[in-house]
Design a protein around this motif. Structure first.
Motif: not given
Length: 926
Positions: A689-690, A709-713, A683-684, A676-678
């Motif tokens: 911070k990620v 990695l998936g988020y940045f991808a 979301q922001n 949830q922190i991630m």
């Protein structure tokens, strides 16, 4: 007119002539020549001129015995003893004899005479005029015609235990004697024709007191009952006088020449000569002319009426026995006067509307309360009909407790009778017999009359005199608008709810109500604050908040300083602050002050207190525009979160509602919600911070790096630096297969091959090194296996030469006998026997062999476990729980036994530890 003529006359006695039961209804006749008579102990005693004493029973049976030779002159029958005292003559002349008879004992069929002595005062013979005996048998008084009185003191039934003395001397004949006993004091009343005197016999020398200077005729005196204070009655021709031992009492003006006076059960019986011009006769003369009648009158002195009056011919005496009066006449007849029953007498009085007399009569007859109440009711009805409402209500008041109050109330409901109704209701309350309706009606009467003084007197009576339902009174006063009176009554009798209701709803005196609650005991203060807290908070918020603070911490009722010691020793009372939070619904400032006070004084307050305070602080933080103040509020909110007193879920929701970033992240970290922190940082779009979150929490949750990695991808922005940092960590910890990394980054248009160039090169280099290492191990395993097979073949085909010179157990030189094993170990026989567990196994190799055997048995057990699992899975309704159970027991762990295929050699050698166990145990990679 004579006074007695003013008295009302009634016929309360029925006159009948006594009939002879054996003579077919003829009149019963007395013996001839009756000269003396008396009654008591269940019979009438008669003495005649021939010396006989007769006994007449209730069944009219006559018996007699010869008591004297000549005649009987006086008889005295004691009422409490079967003793009869008589005076008579045995010979001619003046020589009277006194004889005492015991009627319970017999002598030749006659009563036993226990004593005889002459009745002579001194040495002078004279006639006996009267006789009296004390009921205690210790005194006997004899009066004579010469004015003397002889007193016999001691046991009158025996000569030895008594003495005789002359008590009184005079010139006037004695006409009456009577003993009076009051406690331990004994008096003797003496009446003559001219005087009335009293002697005190319980004092030495018998002091005398002259009570009056006029006396009475013979038989015209008597003694009243103890209920009438045992007064001495003297019936003169003009008046009847009553005397105490020390003074003359009341007198009654009854005209007429008195012939006889008796007293019985509250009635005075007087026999008078019926003549218009009575002539005074000489002493002892009771003869009348043929034309004169004797009138017998029965007086009730207490109630002032004549109960009976009738004329008779020549009466000898009137005796009271068997509950009736018996009139004996010279012609031998007996008349009986039977008193009517009380109810009959009352009805006679009711017919004449003589209610006052009926009441007095009923009281003298000791009528019960029910009977008296009925008389009062009838009297009240009579007065009500006559229009005397004041008098009627006084009689109705006397019926309280017996007569139904509604009977009276209905008569006086008219507005013009409100004063009478008020008087009745007041009396009803004084006797503590009202119900709620009566109290309501009385208070309404007061309010209708505008009688504030009476109203205050009624409600301000002392607590011991409260005769009404206080709660009903409060309701009526409140409804009538007498709020001050209602408040006084409620406060005095501790009807706290009514007091507060009137103060708050009617008088709007909020401050006074708050003060009153502060004086109540803990339980009542708590309940009333729950009930009226919102109202008080709206009007007096500061005072209400202060009271609630005390109520929830260490409450003591506000009392006088003199009670401080009791307060200190009292137990600590605390209310739950969480229950009072709704009271502050529209007062957040006071609520915040209240809650902050609670957590300061009581750090262990309930979680609801902390949650509510957190919400208030977050609201203030959200609405605050000043950065400095906002920072202070932020720290205050975080301090609550760190106190571990808030409910996690509620606190998280509150922080999310107010977008309190620091609180949200703190709670996620506190709850180990790293993903949830991630997600929050994602979301922001806080890229740094990620990555930072992955570094902090990646050890606890490895998948964070994959998610990063998936988020940045998926981002189209230039995130090469963040992707490189993530890949570096994935590469160092071997978190993802390279192919998966390439597939993940293939969707990002900004992620070029240069981003993963270094990652792929490093990965390929490590893979090459791993391949080389694996090939080296394969060669080693093949060589070791070939060597092992050659040893096995040699053991099977060649002889084994044992060249060990030392014992493998004790390391000492071998000596015969010794034991040798094919594995190459040798032992002294005594060492082998001491350490060997089995004769066929080498003690040194046994532990390693046992491990191998255990692993083989485990394989067999696992195989059986699989079969049992399949059966249970087919039969179970919940297959998932079965799978989970067996998964935990290791059913799905892979065990592989590597053996040589038949006829083939395995290239390479085995790793040393696996070679020893001949087992390879691997786990399936998830």
């Amino acid at each position: 007119m004579a006074a007695f003529l003013q008295w009302r006359r009634f016929v309360f006695f029925d006159k009948e002539t006594v009939k002879d039961p054996g003579e077919n209804g003829k009149n019963f006749m007395l013996p001839f020549g009756i000269s003396a008579c008396d009654s008591g102990r269940g019979h009438i005693v008669l003495g005649d001129m021939e010396g006989q004493i007769w006994f007449l029973t209730r069944s009219l049976q006559l018996t007699s015995f010869q008591a004297y030779k000549l005649r009987v002159t006086h008889l005295y029958q004691l009422k409490q003893h079967s003793i009869l005292v008589s005076v008579g003559q045995d010979e001619q002349g003046i020589n009277p004899l006194v004889k005492v008879w015991n009627l319970d004992k017999r002598d030749s069929g006659n009563p036993l005479c226990t004593r005889i002595f002459p009745a002579i005062p001194g040495n002078k013979p004279t006639e006996v005029s009267c006789l009296s005996v004390h009921e205690n048998l210790n005194f006997m008084a004899i009066g004579f015609t010469d004015g003397s009185v002889v007193l016999t003191k001691g046991d009158i039934t025996r000569d030895r235990h008594s003495k005789t003395l002359t008590l009184h001397e005079g010139n006037c004949p004695i006409t009456g004697l009577a003993f009076r006993q009051a406690g331990k004091v004994t008096h003797l009343f003496v009446a003559t024709l001219e005087k009335v005197q009293c002697y005190t016999l319980s004092v030495k020398e018998y002091p005398k007191l002259e009570l009056d200077t006029h006396g009475c005729a013979l038989c015209c005196s008597a003694l009243t009952d103890p209920s009438q204070d045992s007064q001495f009655i003297v019936a003169g021709d003009d008046c009847v006088y009553l005397y105490q031992p020390d003074e003359r009492g009341p007198c009654f003006a009854f005209d007429g020449h008195k012939l006889l006076a008796h007293w019985h059960r509250g009635y005075l019986l007087l026999l008078t000569r019926d003549t218009k011009s009575p002539n005074k006769t000489d002493f002892g003369s009771r003869e009348t002319s043929p034309t004169e009648k004797q009138v017998l009158t029965i007086y009730d002195l207490d109630n002032k009426f004549i109960a009976y009056s009738a004329a008779f011919d020549d009466i000898i005496d009137v005796l009271a026995e068997w509950g009736s009066f018996y009139v004996l006449t010279r012609d031998g007849k007996i008349f009986v006067l039977q008193e009517k029953d009380t109810q009959t007498k009352l009805e006679m009085l009711f017919k004449k509307n003589l209610f006052v007399m009926a009441i007095n009569l009923a009281k003298s007859q000791h009528l019960d309360n029910d009977g008296l109440s009925e008389i009062f009711r009838q009297y009240g009805d009579h007065l009500y009909i006559k229009g005397d409402h004041d008098g009627a209500i006084q009689q109705y008041i006397r019926t309280i407790g017996k007569l139904e109050p509604s009977y009276v109330i209905r008569k006086f409901l008219d507005a013009q009778r409100i004063h009478n109704l008020t008087a009745y209701l007041q009396a009803l309350h004084r006797q503590s017999l009202p119900n709620a309706d009566h109290t309501t009606l009385l208070l309404n009467c007061y309010t209708k009359l505008k009688d504030s003084s009476k109203l205050e007197e009624f409600i301000k009576s002392s607590e011991s005199e409260v005769h009404f339902d206080v709660e009903i009174a409060i309701k009526v006063l409140r409804q009538a608008g007498y709020h001050s009176h209602a408040v006084f009554l409620a406060e005095r009798h501790m009807h706290h709810e009514w007091y507060l209701k009137i103060q708050l709803e009617d008088l709007k005196n909020y401050q006074e109500a708050l003060r009153y609650i502060g004086r109540l005991p803990f339980e009542q203060a708590e309940s009333n604050m729950k009930r009226y807290g919102k109202t008080l908070m709206h009007h007096v918020p500061e005072g209400t908040t202060l009271l609630l603070k005390g109520l929830c911490t260490d409450y003591h009722p506000s009392q006088d300083p003199t009670d401080r010691d009791n307060i200190d020793r009292a137990s600590i009372n605390k209310a739950s602050p969480e229950e009072f939070i709704p009271i502050f619904a529209n007062n957040p400032r006071e609520l915040k002050a209240f809650l902050e006070h609670m957590i300061e004084v009581e750090p262990l307050s309930s979680q609801g207190v902390y949650d509510t305070l957190l919400e208030l602080r977050l609201q203030d933080w959200a609405h605050e525009q000043n950065p400095e103040k906002k920072k202070v509020l932020q720290g205050a909110a975080l301090s609550l979160l760190r106190s571990d007193n808030t409910v996690f879920d509620k606190a998280l929701v509150l922080c999310q509602m107010h977008n309190f970033k620091e609180g949200i992240l703190y709670l996620y970290e506190k709850g180990k919600l790293y993903q949830q922190i991630m997600h929050y940082h994602m979301q922001n779009e806080e890229y740094g911070k990620v990555v930072e979150a992955c570094k902090r929490f990646g050890d606890q949750e490895v998948c964070l790096w994959e998610q990063a990695l998936g988020y940045f991808a998926r981002k189209e922005e230039d995130c090469k630096a963040y992707i490189s940092e993530v890949l570096q960590h994935i590469d160092q910890n071997n978190l993802m297969p390279p192919l998966l990394v390439v597939q993940t980054l293939a969707h990002n248009s900004t992620a070029t091959l240069s981003v993963i160039k270094d990652y792929l090169i490093n990965k390929l280099q490590r893979e090459s090194l791993q391949i080389e290492d694996d090939e080296r191990k394969i060669r080693q395993y093949r060589e070791e296996t070939a060597h092992l097979r050659s040893e096995i073949q040699e053991l099977k085909t060649s002889a084994k030469i044992f060249q060990k010179t030392k014992c493998s157990m004790c390391n000492s030189p071998l000596e015969l006998p010794s034991v040798h094993f094919l594995c190459g170990h040798s032992f002294h026989q005594h060492c082998f026997e001491s350490y060997a567990e089995c004769e066929a196994e080498c003690p040194t190799c046994t532990p390693e062999n046992r491990k191998v055997m255990d692993m083989l048995r485990a394989q067999d057990q696992k195989r059986d476990l699989h079969d049992h699992f399949n059966r249970q899975l087919r039969c179970s309704n919940d297959g998932f729980s079965v799978v989970a159970d067996y998964f935990g027991r290791g059913v799905f762990n892979k065990l592989t036994l590597i053996t040589d295929p038949p006829g083939k050699a395995v290239p390479g050698g085995l790793e040393a530890d696996l070679q020893r166990d001949l087992l390879i145990h691997t786990k399936r990679n998830a």
